[in-house]
Motif scaffolding. Structure first.
Motif, PDB file in Angstrom:
ATOM      1  N   ALA A 283      41.843  39.577  29.608  1.00 19.58           N
ATOM      2  CA  ALA A 283      41.261  40.323  30.727  1.00 19.58           C
ATOM      3  C   ALA A 283      39.928  39.691  31.098  1.00 19.58           C
ATOM      4  O   ALA A 283      39.306  38.991  30.290  1.00 19.58           O
ATOM      5  CB  ALA A 283      41.063  41.784  30.339  1.00 19.58           C
ATOM      6  N   ALA A 284      39.482  39.937  32.329  1.00 24.87           N
ATOM      7  CA  ALA A 284      38.130  39.523  32.703  1.00 24.87           C
ATOM      8  C   ALA A 284      37.163  40.174  31.728  1.00 24.87           C
ATOM      9  O   ALA A 284      37.308  41.344  31.383  1.00 24.87           O
ATOM     10  CB  ALA A 284      37.832  39.944  34.132  1.00 24.87           C
ATOM     11  N   GLY A 285      36.206  39.412  31.257  1.00 27.72           N
ATOM     12  CA  GLY A 285      35.225  39.967  30.332  1.00 27.72           C
ATOM     13  C   GLY A 285      35.576  39.726  28.872  1.00 27.72           C
ATOM     14  O   GLY A 285      34.783  40.024  27.990  1.00 27.72           O
ATOM     15  N   SER A 286      36.774  39.228  28.589  1.00 31.21           N
ATOM     16  CA  SER A 286      37.130  38.938  27.193  1.00 31.21           C
ATOM     17  C   SER A 286      37.204  37.417  27.004  1.00 31.21           C
ATOM     18  O   SER A 286      37.228  36.676  27.977  1.00 31.21           O
ATOM     19  CB  SER A 286      38.484  39.569  26.849  1.00 31.21           C
ATOM     20  N   MET A 287      37.208  36.959  25.736  1.00 32.52           N
ATOM     21  CA  MET A 287      37.311  35.523  25.487  1.00 32.52           C
ATOM     22  C   MET A 287      38.673  35.232  24.873  1.00 32.52           C
ATOM     23  O   MET A 287      39.079  35.888  23.921  1.00 32.52           O
ATOM     24  CB  MET A 287      36.187  35.051  24.552  1.00 32.52           C
TER      25      MET A 287
ATOM     26  N   VAL B  98      28.259  28.084  37.706  1.00 29.19           N
ATOM     27  CA  VAL B  98      29.026  29.226  38.216  1.00 29.19           C
ATOM     28  C   VAL B  98      30.340  28.678  38.759  1.00 29.19           C
ATOM     29  O   VAL B  98      30.322  27.814  39.628  1.00 29.19           O
ATOM     30  CB  VAL B  98      28.277  29.984  39.329  1.00 29.19           C
TER      31      VAL B  98
ATOM     32  N   ARG C 115      49.218  36.265  29.310  1.00 30.51           N
ATOM     33  CA  ARG C 115      48.976  37.173  30.436  1.00 30.51           C
ATOM     34  C   ARG C 115      47.500  37.057  30.793  1.00 30.51           C
ATOM     35  O   ARG C 115      46.633  37.090  29.900  1.00 30.51           O
ATOM     36  CB  ARG C 115      49.312  38.599  29.998  1.00 30.51           C
TER      37      ARG C 115
ATOM     38  N   TYR D 164      27.707  37.549  35.796  1.00 27.42           N
ATOM     39  CA  TYR D 164      26.665  38.414  36.339  1.00 27.42           C
ATOM     40  C   TYR D 164      27.201  39.228  37.510  1.00 27.42           C
ATOM     41  O   TYR D 164      28.022  38.739  38.296  1.00 27.42           O
ATOM     42  CB  TYR D 164      25.455  37.589  36.773  1.00 27.42           C
ATOM     43  N   ASN D 165      26.749  40.464  37.597  1.00 29.62           N
ATOM     44  CA  ASN D 165      27.161  41.359  38.684  1.00 29.62           C
ATOM     45  C   ASN D 165      26.396  40.995  39.951  1.00 29.62           C
ATOM     46  O   ASN D 165      25.383  41.589  40.278  1.00 29.62           O
ATOM     47  CB  ASN D 165      26.883  42.808  38.293  1.00 29.62           C
ATOM     48  N   SER D 166      26.886  40.002  40.670  1.00 32.41           N
ATOM     49  CA  SER D 166      26.180  39.615  41.892  1.00 32.41           C
ATOM     50  C   SER D 166      26.433  40.611  43.020  1.00 32.41           C
ATOM     51  O   SER D 166      25.605  40.766  43.912  1.00 32.41           O
ATOM     52  CB  SER D 166      26.588  38.202  42.316  1.00 32.41           C
TER      53      SER D 166
ATOM     54  N   ASP E  80      45.849  37.207  39.270  1.00 35.50           N
ATOM     55  CA  ASP E  80      46.501  37.931  38.181  1.00 35.50           C
ATOM     56  C   ASP E  80      47.833  37.222  37.938  1.00 35.50           C
ATOM     57  O   ASP E  80      48.604  37.007  38.893  1.00 35.50           O
ATOM     58  CB  ASP E  80      46.780  39.386  38.581  1.00 35.50           C
TER      59      ASP E  80
ATOM     60  N   ARG F 238      39.890  28.144  38.689  1.00 35.59           N
ATOM     61  CA  ARG F 238      38.550  27.817  39.204  1.00 35.59           C
ATOM     62  C   ARG F 238      37.781  27.122  38.086  1.00 35.59           C
ATOM     63  O   ARG F 238      37.669  27.677  36.984  1.00 35.59           O
ATOM     64  CB  ARG F 238      37.812  29.088  39.628  1.00 35.59           C
TER      65      ARG F 238
ATOM     66  N   SER G  83      23.923  35.914  40.761  1.00 38.65           N
ATOM     67  CA  SER G  83      25.081  35.252  40.165  1.00 38.65           C
ATOM     68  C   SER G  83      24.676  34.169  39.170  1.00 38.65           C
ATOM     69  O   SER G  83      25.476  33.767  38.342  1.00 38.65           O
ATOM     70  CB  SER G  83      25.990  34.671  41.260  1.00 38.65           C
TER      71      SER G  83
ATOM     72  N   HIS H  46      32.762  29.385  33.062  1.00 39.45           N
ATOM     73  CA  HIS H  46      33.889  28.805  32.332  1.00 39.45           C
ATOM     74  C   HIS H  46      35.060  28.690  33.298  1.00 39.45           C
ATOM     75  O   HIS H  46      35.117  29.416  34.291  1.00 39.45           O
ATOM     76  CB  HIS H  46      34.261  29.669  31.122  1.00 39.45           C
TER      77      HIS H  46
ATOM     78  N   GLN I 161      51.472  36.510  39.294  1.00 39.46           N
ATOM     79  CA  GLN I 161      52.455  37.431  38.724  1.00 39.46           C
ATOM     80  C   GLN I 161      53.646  37.678  39.648  1.00 39.46           C
ATOM     81  O   GLN I 161      54.752  37.972  39.184  1.00 39.46           O
ATOM     82  CB  GLN I 161      51.790  38.753  38.337  1.00 39.46           C
TER      83      GLN I 161
ATOM     84  N   ASP J 247      34.353  45.554  32.993  1.00 41.68           N
ATOM     85  CA  ASP J 247      33.807  45.283  31.658  1.00 41.68           C
ATOM     86  C   ASP J 247      33.088  43.939  31.600  1.00 41.68           C
ATOM     87  O   ASP J 247      32.256  43.712  30.738  1.00 41.68           O
ATOM     88  CB  ASP J 247      34.948  45.254  30.625  1.00 41.68           C
ATOM     89  N   GLU J 248      33.442  43.052  32.531  1.00 47.87           N
ATOM     90  CA  GLU J 248      32.911  41.686  32.446  1.00 47.87           C
ATOM     91  C   GLU J 248      31.537  41.556  33.100  1.00 47.87           C
ATOM     92  O   GLU J 248      30.952  40.477  33.079  1.00 47.87           O
ATOM     93  CB  GLU J 248      33.905  40.707  33.092  1.00 47.87           C
ATOM     94  N   LEU J 249      31.013  42.642  33.676  1.00 45.17           N
ATOM     95  CA  LEU J 249      29.772  42.522  34.458  1.00 45.17           C
ATOM     96  C   LEU J 249      28.525  42.652  33.601  1.00 45.17           C
ATOM     97  O   LEU J 249      28.362  43.614  32.858  1.00 45.17           O
ATOM     98  CB  LEU J 249      29.744  43.588  35.549  1.00 45.17           C
TER      99      LEU J 249
ATOM    100  N   ALA K 203      30.150  36.333  25.747  1.00 47.84           N
ATOM    101  CA  ALA K 203      31.348  35.529  25.996  1.00 47.84           C
ATOM    102  C   ALA K 203      32.242  36.239  27.009  1.00 47.84           C
ATOM    103  O   ALA K 203      32.513  37.434  26.874  1.00 47.84           O
ATOM    104  CB  ALA K 203      32.106  35.323  24.693  1.00 47.84           C
ATOM    105  N   GLY K 204      32.675  35.510  28.053  1.00 49.19           N
ATOM    106  CA  GLY K 204      33.604  36.071  29.038  1.00 49.19           C
ATOM    107  C   GLY K 204      32.935  36.872  30.127  1.00 49.19           C
ATOM    108  O   GLY K 204      33.592  37.300  31.086  1.00 49.19           O
ATOM    109  N   GLN K 205      31.635  37.111  30.014  1.00 54.55           N
ATOM    110  CA  GLN K 205      30.966  37.911  31.041  1.00 54.55           C
ATOM    111  C   GLN K 205      30.555  37.069  32.242  1.00 54.55           C
ATOM    112  O   GLN K 205      30.394  35.855  32.150  1.00 54.55           O
ATOM    113  CB  GLN K 205      29.722  38.571  30.448  1.00 54.55           C
TER     114      GLN K 205
ATOM    115  N   GLU L  13      44.383  46.047  35.084  1.00 58.36           N
ATOM    116  CA  GLU L  13      43.058  46.380  34.570  1.00 58.36           C
ATOM    117  C   GLU L  13      42.239  47.166  35.591  1.00 58.36           C
ATOM    118  O   GLU L  13      41.093  47.500  35.334  1.00 58.36           O
ATOM    119  CB  GLU L  13      42.293  45.093  34.211  1.00 58.36           C
TER     120      GLU L  13
ATOM    121  N   PRO M  83      38.683  34.049  31.607  1.00 56.57           N
ATOM    122  CA  PRO M  83      38.609  32.642  31.199  1.00 56.57           C
ATOM    123  C   PRO M  83      39.996  32.091  30.834  1.00 56.57           C
ATOM    124  O   PRO M  83      40.832  32.809  30.275  1.00 56.57           O
ATOM    125  CB  PRO M  83      37.718  32.674  29.952  1.00 56.57           C
TER     126      PRO M  83
ATOM    127  N   ARG N 171      46.785  38.252  25.779  1.00 56.28           N
ATOM    128  CA  ARG N 171      46.468  38.947  27.017  1.00 56.28           C
ATOM    129  C   ARG N 171      44.971  38.751  27.234  1.00 56.28           C
ATOM    130  O   ARG N 171      44.160  39.092  26.381  1.00 56.28           O
ATOM    131  CB  ARG N 171      46.784  40.428  26.816  1.00 56.28           C
TER     132      ARG N 171
ATOM    133  N   PHE O 248      44.200  37.788  33.919  1.00 55.40           N
ATOM    134  CA  PHE O 248      43.785  38.530  35.106  1.00 55.40           C
ATOM    135  C   PHE O 248      42.689  37.776  35.848  1.00 55.40           C
ATOM    136  O   PHE O 248      42.018  36.910  35.275  1.00 55.40           O
ATOM    137  CB  PHE O 248      43.343  39.947  34.712  1.00 55.40           C
TER     138      PHE O 248
END
Lengths: 397, 397
Positions: A73-77, A44, A88, B194-196, A53, A129, A158, A47, A105, B179-181, B190-192, B250, A94, A71, A90
């Motif tokens: 976003a969180a949740g995308s690769m 944790v 860009r 966990y919703n802690s 942002d 991180r 987590s 990645h 930003q 979306d990443e949760l 990929a890119g997710q 976002e 990753p 671009r 957020f």
């Protein structure tokens, strides 16, 4: 007469910690006791990711007007970073392979062509991180024997755990004895008093984290008491009663426990308190609290609570004792018994101090409802204002 | 940027205390908030009674061998004492009219004729608890706005109350955005992550004494978020979300709250923390916590908890702050923001002191699960070992 410490140690020795366990869905484990240590099965964060942002780039590529090539976003690769460009990005997203810093930003400016310029020179690693920075795969994150709090559940979530193994709840059966007891809401017949013990003991045991089985009230009747003890032993790990354990001849609980199992009856050198019974009936422990509500309350806190906490499987069974200055005098201590005065910890001019509830001799629970803790005095220990006393905070109740 | 105190005061001003009340059976009021003061409708004890097992007599009648003219058990009503006699009496039993002292049985000897002799000379009033000594009729025994503990319930029972008026539970609807949760137990795409947040926030609100309504997780979708806000406002007094309130593009929660009601979005000068949203949707308060778990956890403790406690109707909404010595150094304080370091209060050689969790910058809940409190530093406040710090104990969670 046993000293307080002797009685406590004797009880703690007899407390066999709960070992049977069950897995439960995470949200149902709140307040339960963890049966096994929890190890992290993944890193944790999973990645390298952005803590801001902003824009991800390779420090060595820094140039006055950089194209924004993707671009993230969180949740995308992300795609690997196109050399000479920025991405860009957020918070939580990753880091694209090839990027080694994120500029926030607020330190970036987009021009009309969509190119980005920065007002600072980044250093490698900035606002990133690292994978496993918070929790490394294989690390123990929660020890066994711990009462699970909200943050523990978040921590387990987590690392993706949907269930945790918890110890089974300790089943504590409770009943009350005495012909003189009336339930609140009913008129008092001549000579009766209200059964206040039922109303503090059941919630106090519940707050301790036990599964409480309320078996009601039985009159001063030997056979009925014996039957209730057998019923209780059939369903419970521990039986707790209030009253009926002093030496008076109206006390049938003592005789009933002796007939159904074995009993040790003690005079413990504590005030308030004194009589305390421990026994076994079948596979169940038996604990007899004194019938005086204040004595029962203090005995539960100081002797039975550590026993039950160890019995439940908690790794830390004993109370944490603080030293706090007295704001009162106590000039005639009991010479034979440890005293547990009902006190409140308040902020005074000189820092924290203990205030004394004025009516310590009372049998009513007023002092216990008022107090947030107990001042623990040794036999013969007098108190003058300013003395540093042992303060035993009352647990959540 | 608002200072911590400004943000807290602003929130507390907007917390309208719960006022709707309901009577509940005593055992169901544990942990609930008392809606009205409780006065005693009777004296406790209801009659003069014995504090010992022994013999009741009139002091002036004391003689070497006294007949035992009656036997008074707890729960029975005595006859007037026959002059020149003693009455066998048990703890809690009413004193026979005419008797003015009780001699404990250890100081009494029965002879073959059933007459009793005493080894002491009693004084009037000895071993007698007077009617109303513990609680006098008409006395206020519990104040309004108090969270009812076990001893409070016992106290209410002792004056015969079967019900207490409590404030209605504060209904708090919670949902999560992003979306990443992913939920624990499912594999991470990929890119997710966990919703802690769901797993610490729901139990933390429950521990605070709220009725928690879990509305699940919504993706980064404006229309879906608006719908969820409307659903939440229809059933809850307060809506709490995690994430979606920073300035990144976002974040749809901000836009959704603005479309459905009104929103104030702040940068609060706290670390960890910073973004915090407060708004109103229909009749419900809206609170948006930052999505970083540690920031959300600290913001809940330091800003939202006092708000919710006042909103629930508790008379003491704010946390109790202690002063405890630091066992660590913190040499690079944040110059703009109040810092809330995750610490543990431990007994050292010099008394209680605060230990620091080493990784304060982490976004993982490890520090929050480890800590038992927060050290509250002013902006620019550096720490050297031995400094007296403000220690904010984490509430039961």
């Amino acid at each position: 007469m046993l000293s307080y410490q002797q009685a406590r140690d004797w009880l703690l020795e007899r407390a066999r910690p709960q070992s049977a366990q069950q897995p439960l869905p995470l949200l149902q484990t709140h307040g339960r006791i963890l049966a096994e240590p929890v190890w992290a099965g993944l890193d944790v964060p999973p990645h390298d990711n952005s803590s801001m942002d902003g824009y991800a780039l390779r420090c060595n590529d820094l140039a006055p007007g950089m194209p924004v090539s993707q671009r993230v976003a969180a949740g995308s690769m992300p795609q690997p970073l196109q050399p000479g460009s920025a991405a860009r990005i957020f918070t939580g997203a990753p880091i694209p392979p090839g990027a080694d810093a994120v500029i926030m930003q607020e330190q970036a400016q987009l021009d009309a062509d969509g190119k980005v310029a920065f007002s600072i020179v980044p250093r490698a690693g900035q606002n990133i991180r690292l994978r496993g920075e918070d929790i490394a795969k294989g690390q123990e994150i929660l020890p066994a024997g711990r009462c699970l709090c909200a943050a523990d559940l978040g921590l387990a979530a987590s690392i993706g755990l949907a269930n945790l193994p918890v110890l089974q709840l300790l089943r504590v059966a409770v009943f009350f004895t005495g012909d003189e007891l009336a339930e609140p809401g009913l008129p008092l017949a001549a000579g009766q008093i209200y059964n206040s013990n039922r109303y503090w003991l059941l919630p106090a045991l519940h707050s301790l984290g036990c599964e409480v089985i309320d078996l009601g009230t039985v009159g001063d009747d030997l056979e009925a008491t014996r039957q209730l003890l057998r019923d209780a032993a059939a369903v419970a790990d521990v039986i707790v009663t209030c009253g009926g354990v002093s030496v008076g001849e109206e006390d049938h609980v003592k005789a009933a426990v002796e007939a159904e199992g074995e009993l040790a009856l003690w005079q413990v050198a504590i005030k308030p308190g004194k009589p305390l019974a421990y026994g076994r009936i079948g596979g169940a422990d038996f604990i007899g609290l004194p019938g005086n509500p204040v004595s029962g309350f203090v005995t539960l806190q100081t002797l039975v609570r550590p026993f039950l906490r160890k019995r439940m499987g908690l790794s830390e069974a004993e109370a944490v004792i603080q030293q706090v200055a007295a704001a009162f005098a106590w000039l005639k201590p009991d010479m034979q018994r440890s005293e547990f005065l009902r006190v409140r910890k308040v902020m005074g001019r000189q820092g924290w101090q203990l205030e004394l509830y004025p009516q310590q001799s009372s049998g009513a629970l007023t002092s216990c409802a008022w107090a947030d803790g107990l001042a623990w005095l040794e036999p013969g220990q007098a108190v003058t204002p300013g003395d540093s006393l042992r303060y035993w905070a009352l647990g959540p109740a």
